[in-house]
Enzyme design. Sequence first.
Site, PDB file in Angstrom:
ATOM      1  N   LYS A 100      32.207  61.588  36.200  1.00 11.67           N
ATOM      2  CA  LYS A 100      32.586  60.531  36.724  1.00 11.67           C
ATOM      3  C   LYS A 100      34.049  59.359  36.182  1.00 11.67           C
ATOM      4  CE  LYS A 100      29.752  56.257  38.262  1.00 11.67           C
ATOM      5  NZ  LYS A 100      28.690  55.885  39.393  1.00 11.67           N
ATOM      6  N   GLU A 146      34.022  64.207  25.078  1.00 13.70           N
ATOM      7  CA  GLU A 146      33.185  65.128  24.628  1.00 13.70           C
ATOM      8  C   GLU A 146      34.237  65.907  25.703  1.00 13.70           C
ATOM      9  OE1 GLU A 146      31.392  62.657  24.687  1.00 13.70           O
ATOM     10  OE2 GLU A 146      29.490  62.940  23.372  1.00 13.70           O
ATOM     11  N   GLY A 204      25.957  58.497  37.511  1.00 12.39           N
ATOM     12  CA  GLY A 204      25.587  59.876  36.563  1.00 12.39           C
ATOM     13  C   GLY A 204      24.519  60.759  36.841  1.00 12.39           C
ATOM     14  N   ARG A 205      23.506  60.550  36.400  1.00 11.33           N
ATOM     15  CA  ARG A 205      22.476  61.153  36.094  1.00 11.33           C
ATOM     16  C   ARG A 205      21.720  61.013  37.414  1.00 11.33           C
ATOM     17  NH1 ARG A 205      22.167  56.352  33.979  1.00 11.33           N
ATOM     18  NH2 ARG A 205      21.410  54.488  34.419  1.00 11.33           N
ATOM     19  N   GLU A 213      17.346  57.664  30.384  1.00 13.08           N
ATOM     20  CA  GLU A 213      18.790  56.481  29.980  1.00 13.08           C
ATOM     21  C   GLU A 213      18.471  55.264  31.881  1.00 13.08           C
ATOM     22  OE1 GLU A 213      22.544  58.142  31.261  1.00 13.08           O
ATOM     23  OE2 GLU A 213      22.977  57.957  29.602  1.00 13.08           O
ATOM     24  N   HIS A 262       1.870  77.940  22.824  1.00 15.52           N
ATOM     25  CA  HIS A 262       1.090  78.101  21.668  1.00 15.52           C
ATOM     26  C   HIS A 262       2.172  76.987  20.575  1.00 15.52           C
ATOM     27  CE1 HIS A 262      -0.369  81.181  23.555  1.00 15.52           C
ATOM     28  NE2 HIS A 262       0.318  81.419  24.460  1.00 15.52           N
ATOM     29  N   LYS A 301      29.661  54.909  20.703  1.00 15.30           N
ATOM     30  CA  LYS A 301      31.315  55.636  21.301  1.00 15.30           C
ATOM     31  C   LYS A 301      32.237  54.592  20.772  1.00 15.30           C
ATOM     32  CE  LYS A 301      29.829  56.648  26.364  1.00 15.30           C
ATOM     33  NZ  LYS A 301      30.145  56.712  27.737  1.00 15.30           N
TER      34      LYS A 301
HETATM   35  O1  LIG Z   1      30.665  61.691  33.966  1.00 10.27           O
HETATM   36  P1  LIG Z   1      31.187  61.299  32.766  1.00 10.27           P
HETATM   37  O2  LIG Z   1      32.002  59.729  33.185  1.00 10.27           O
HETATM   38  O3  LIG Z   1      31.780  61.992  32.069  1.00 10.27           O
HETATM   39  O4  LIG Z   1      29.819  60.435  32.155  1.00 10.27           O
HETATM   40  C1  LIG Z   1      28.892  61.053  31.719  1.00 10.27           C
HETATM   41  C2  LIG Z   1      27.885  60.499  30.871  1.00 10.27           C
HETATM   42  O5  LIG Z   1      28.845  60.034  29.652  1.00 10.27           O
HETATM   43  C3  LIG Z   1      27.596  59.011  29.306  1.00 10.27           C
HETATM   44  O6  LIG Z   1      27.613  58.558  28.514  1.00 10.27           O
HETATM   45  C4  LIG Z   1      26.587  58.474  30.217  1.00 10.27           C
HETATM   46  O7  LIG Z   1      25.328  57.853  29.197  1.00 10.27           O
HETATM   47  C5  LIG Z   1      26.007  59.019  30.993  1.00 10.27           C
HETATM   48  O8  LIG Z   1      25.433  58.682  32.191  1.00 10.27           O
HETATM   49  C6  LIG Z   1      26.756  60.170  31.963  1.00 10.27           C
HETATM   50  O9  LIG Z   1      26.084  60.625  32.700  1.00 10.27           O
END
Ligand SMILES: O=P(O)(O)OC[C@H]1O[C@H](O)[C@H](O)[C@@H](O)[C@@H]1O
Length: 547
Positions: free
Chosen positions: A206, A212, A267-268, A353, A384, A512
Amino acid sequence: MSLVNQTPQWQALAQHWERLQGVHMRDLFAEDPQRARRLSGEVAGLYVDYSKHRLTGETLDLLLGLGAAVDLPGWIQRMFAGERINATEHRAVLHVALRNRSNRPILVDGEDVMPQVNAVLEQMAELVERIHSGQWRGFSGEPIRDVVNIGIGGSNLGPKMVCEALTPYHREGLRVHFVSNVDASHIAETLKHLDPAQTLFIVASKTFTTQETMTNAHTARRWLVEALGDEAAVAHHFLAVSTNAEKVAAFGIDTDNMLVFWDWVGGRYSLWSAIGLPIALAVGFERFVELLEGAHAMDEHFRCAPLGESLPALLGLIGVWYTDFARAATHALLPYDQHLKYFPAYFQQGDMESNGKHVTREGETVTYPTGPVVWGEPGTDGQHAFYQLIHQGTQLIPADFIMPLTSHYDVGDHHLKLLANCFAQTEALMRGRTLEEARQEMLAAGMEPAEAEALAPHRQFDGNRPTTTILVDQVTPQTLGALIALYEHKIFTQGIVWGINSFDQWGVELGKQLAGVILEELTDGAVTARHDASTANLLERTLQRRA
Ligand SMILES: O=P(O)(O)OC[C@H]1O[C@H](O)[C@H](O)[C@@H](O)[C@@H]1O
């Protein structure tokens, strides 16, 4: 608004919870033969049984009263109307627009978002067609055989979960992979088996700034350019999905190869946007549309049904009942479908989240529990492993059992056994086994009375453990879409009751920021920033041992 636990509705629920102590679900079922029928509902291909809960008609009335007191119906309308209900980020919350198959105008600041939504869907459809038909070629003229989605969090979990869930619908000839972790093993092991000439990367982010994702994307880019020997290859092997065109261009991806989404998609909650491209590639664009349709059917139900009939609202309110009055700290998601194996992880992000917040929308600290810890694994494996604690441990763990009535795999009597296990678990959790029943069973099996007496407390189950059972005829794109939307709206309901903003995630920021500082120190080989003694010591040791 003052805190919700100051309302008379909340106080009444607290007293009601006290009065319900000592009431066993067994008795509630015995008293009311209609209970299962009364406390269940069917929407968009989902049959939801919420009768195995520690609640009565009065409980539900009180919970619905609480929903009314916090103006849940008004908030639902505000979300669907495109109001900026994510106030800390000044954003609307419109994942529902992404699957608004009715095409009813949805306005943000007076502008209908549907034309943009539809345009990107068109773009996705064309892209999918070009890739499937082999019209899209790699740099050396070969068709695409492997797609690697590089993303994390919401840009990974949703498409990964749905792609896995819809495995029986996968098309031949195209494999979809997901790389999320910055741990090199993830990308290294994925690329090891791929042919660069036939591989397409989707960089899904987004913000297009996530460490990462950017790291993995650069590694993939190097791998590709080294193998194909030309920077120009990037245009043939990289797509981007983002809200940030500038950063996409800076990375070197042609913005012609970019699919956009908007700041009003969390994002979620983004799998319904172009973030869902890997899904459309795996199962075809028509199936992706069916997924949207299933979600839309649930949206319409949530938007229009009165609270007392709204399944997402009821499940949300029942969740509040356990979190705040029974003080249950966790909630288990137990899909009886191996392909739903990522469903709990997906809603771990979705729920935790969203509702892992401790201040209200107005910034006041809450004095009641909010979002529970969400966790789970598919049945029967979980049975189990950890069900013991759900049955006989000291914590109350409300659990959702998600059960497809038919399997896509017609193999022997596997599915009957799966069904039998699912129903047996919820029955056992509700009924339990009394001390006397345990004793009698052992005596009937010929055990010495003294031993039966000694073992009875170990073999006794209290029962009265709450479960929701969700049945679908089969996991299809449609029913899966409806199921995901059901949980999304459940989360929304709870956020409204708790008075929190379910749509920001500031809690992930601090780590972060600190990681940025520490990365510099590790790169430079010297600990220079102020850290607590433990962190400083760990960093020093790391630098020494890696030297
Ligand atoms: O889609 P992006 O901007 O790369 O974000 C990826 C993810 O990283 C963040 O740290 C948030 O906690 C998430 O809500 C998000 O989905």
